[in-house]
Motif scaffolding. Structure first.
Motif, PDB file in Angstrom:
ATOM      1  N   ASP A   1     -16.561   4.536 -37.722  1.00  0.00           N
ATOM      2  CA  ASP A   1     -17.982   4.876 -37.588  1.00  0.00           C
ATOM      3  C   ASP A   1     -18.381   4.878 -36.114  1.00  0.00           C
ATOM      4  O   ASP A   1     -18.774   3.856 -35.570  1.00  0.00           O
ATOM      5  CB  ASP A   1     -18.834   3.876 -38.379  1.00  0.00           C
ATOM      6  CG  ASP A   1     -20.277   4.365 -38.552  1.00  0.00           C
ATOM      7  OD1 ASP A   1     -20.654   5.347 -37.882  1.00  0.00           O
ATOM      8  OD2 ASP A   1     -21.014   3.761 -39.355  1.00  0.00           O
ATOM      9  N   GLU A   2     -18.260   6.029 -35.477  1.00  0.00           N
ATOM     10  CA  GLU A   2     -18.584   6.191 -34.053  1.00  0.00           C
ATOM     11  C   GLU A   2     -17.888   5.118 -33.212  1.00  0.00           C
ATOM     12  O   GLU A   2     -18.507   4.482 -32.352  1.00  0.00           O
ATOM     13  CB  GLU A   2     -20.099   6.123 -33.840  1.00  0.00           C
ATOM     14  CG  GLU A   2     -20.845   7.159 -34.664  1.00  0.00           C
ATOM     15  CD  GLU A   2     -22.171   7.562 -34.039  1.00  0.00           C
ATOM     16  OE1 GLU A   2     -22.186   7.852 -32.828  1.00  0.00           O
ATOM     17  OE2 GLU A   2     -23.171   7.594 -34.762  1.00  0.00           O
TER      18      GLU A   2
ATOM     19  N   SER B   1     -23.517   6.251 -41.986  1.00  0.00           N
ATOM     20  CA  SER B   1     -23.069   4.856 -42.065  1.00  0.00           C
ATOM     21  C   SER B   1     -23.257   4.311 -43.480  1.00  0.00           C
ATOM     22  O   SER B   1     -22.451   3.497 -43.950  1.00  0.00           O
ATOM     23  CB  SER B   1     -23.828   3.987 -41.059  1.00  0.00           C
ATOM     24  OG  SER B   1     -23.547   4.421 -39.743  1.00  0.00           O
TER      25      SER B   1
HETATM   26 MG   LIG Z   1     -24.683   5.453 -38.327  1.00  0.00          MG
END
Ligand SMILES: [Mg+2]
Ligand SMILES: Nc1ncnc2c1ncn2[C@@H]1O[C@H](COP(=O)(O)OP(=O)(O)OP(=O)(O)O)[C@@H](O)[C@H]1O
Length: 262
Positions: free
Chosen positions: A170-171, A46
């Motif tokens: 991001d996910e 991240s």
């Molecule tokens: Mg992360």
């Protein structure tokens, strides 16, 4: 093309909480690359996206986006050319605004009701209908009423409406139930491949990491420890990836979400 050269980012320097999240990190992303990113908890995935998007200025190193040095460019300027989705479906859309107002904002048409023309509405309906989520019948409802999956699908439409120079995921399916996650993932694949969008996607699902895109990078302790594409990648299985991690990191992969996912 995106080029990250020797990026280092240390959080809370000089305190007991000092943490090197990215360490001498370098990566070259070619136009049209769809790169999946995997790694342990706290590996810096991240933080990497934050560096690209301009959430902070790295301590060292440079970031070049389409031949322009953006290292010091503020995030709101970069946001015009960078699409971004987070794990939390609440981010990325304005909950009090309607679906059509959100889409209008994303299209650069103003976002307020009076500025939305009939042609805009037709274009939005055309974009929403193929999702199969019925959003095209709910254009005047506030986005806050949508389910998490519907919001992520809408955010994806918005982030890609004007082709971004780079898309950061991001996910973005991690908070969704498995069936909805699959729908959003398929939609992602469709849009990214159709529009040839340069994309980086963090996923905790190692099978998705191998199935989607053309290249996979594995991160550990702020660095890339494995970078695979082409024929070598085609033959890889999830157990191969786990072995590669152990080989390169010297210990078994520790990512709770990843290990809980089949
Ligand atoms: Mg992360
Ligand atoms: N704003 C911050 N302040 C202090 N430390 C931070 C901050 N953001 C991240 N870190 C630390 O930097 C390291 C990398 O965090 P990051 O969120 O990039 O990891 P990640 O690979 O995305 O992990 P996860 O799989 O858990 O999402 C972690 O040790 C984290 O605690």
């Amino acid at each position: 093309m995106l080029e990250m050269n020797n990026i280092t980012k240390v959080f809370n320097p000089g305190t007991p909480n000092e943490k090197t999240a990215l360490e001498d990190f370098s990566l070259k992303v070619s136009d049209g690359d769809f790169i999946t990113v995997i790694g342990a908890n706290g590996a810096g995935k991240s933080t990497l996206f934050g560096a690209i998007a301009g959430d902070y200025i790295p301590d060292r190193g440079s970031i070049i986006l389409n031949n322009k040095n953006v290292t010091l460019q503020p995030s709101y300027v970069r946001a015009r050319v960078i699409g971004r989705l987070f794990q939390d479906p609440m981010r990325g859309t304005a909950p009090g605004m309607t679906i059509e107002e959100n889409l209008s904002l994303a299209a650069g048409r103003g976002g307020w009701l009076g500025s939305i023309t009939r042609a805009d509405r037709e274009r939005f309906i055309e974009k929403l209908s193929p999702l199969g989520m019925g959003l095209e019948y709910r254009m005047t409802q506030p986005v806050g009423l949508l389910s998490g999956g519907q919001r992520q699908a809408l955010t994806l439409m918005m982030a890609t409406m004007n082709k971004p120079e780079i898309l950061l995921l991001d996910e973005h399916t991690a908070a969704l139930d498995p069936a909805t996650a699959e729908i959003v993932l398929n939609l992602t694949k469709e849009i990214v491949e159709r529009d040839k969008i340069t994309c980086l996607m963090v996923t905790h699902n190692m099978q998705s990491a191998l199935d989607l895109g053309n290249r996979t990078i594995m991160m550990d302790r702020g660095k890339v420890i494995y970078d695979v594409s082409g024929d070598e990648r085609k033959g890889l299985t999830v157990p191969d990836l786990l072995n590669k991690f152990k080989e390169a990191a010297g210990e078994a992969l520790n990512n709770d979400r990843m290990l809980l996912t089949k």
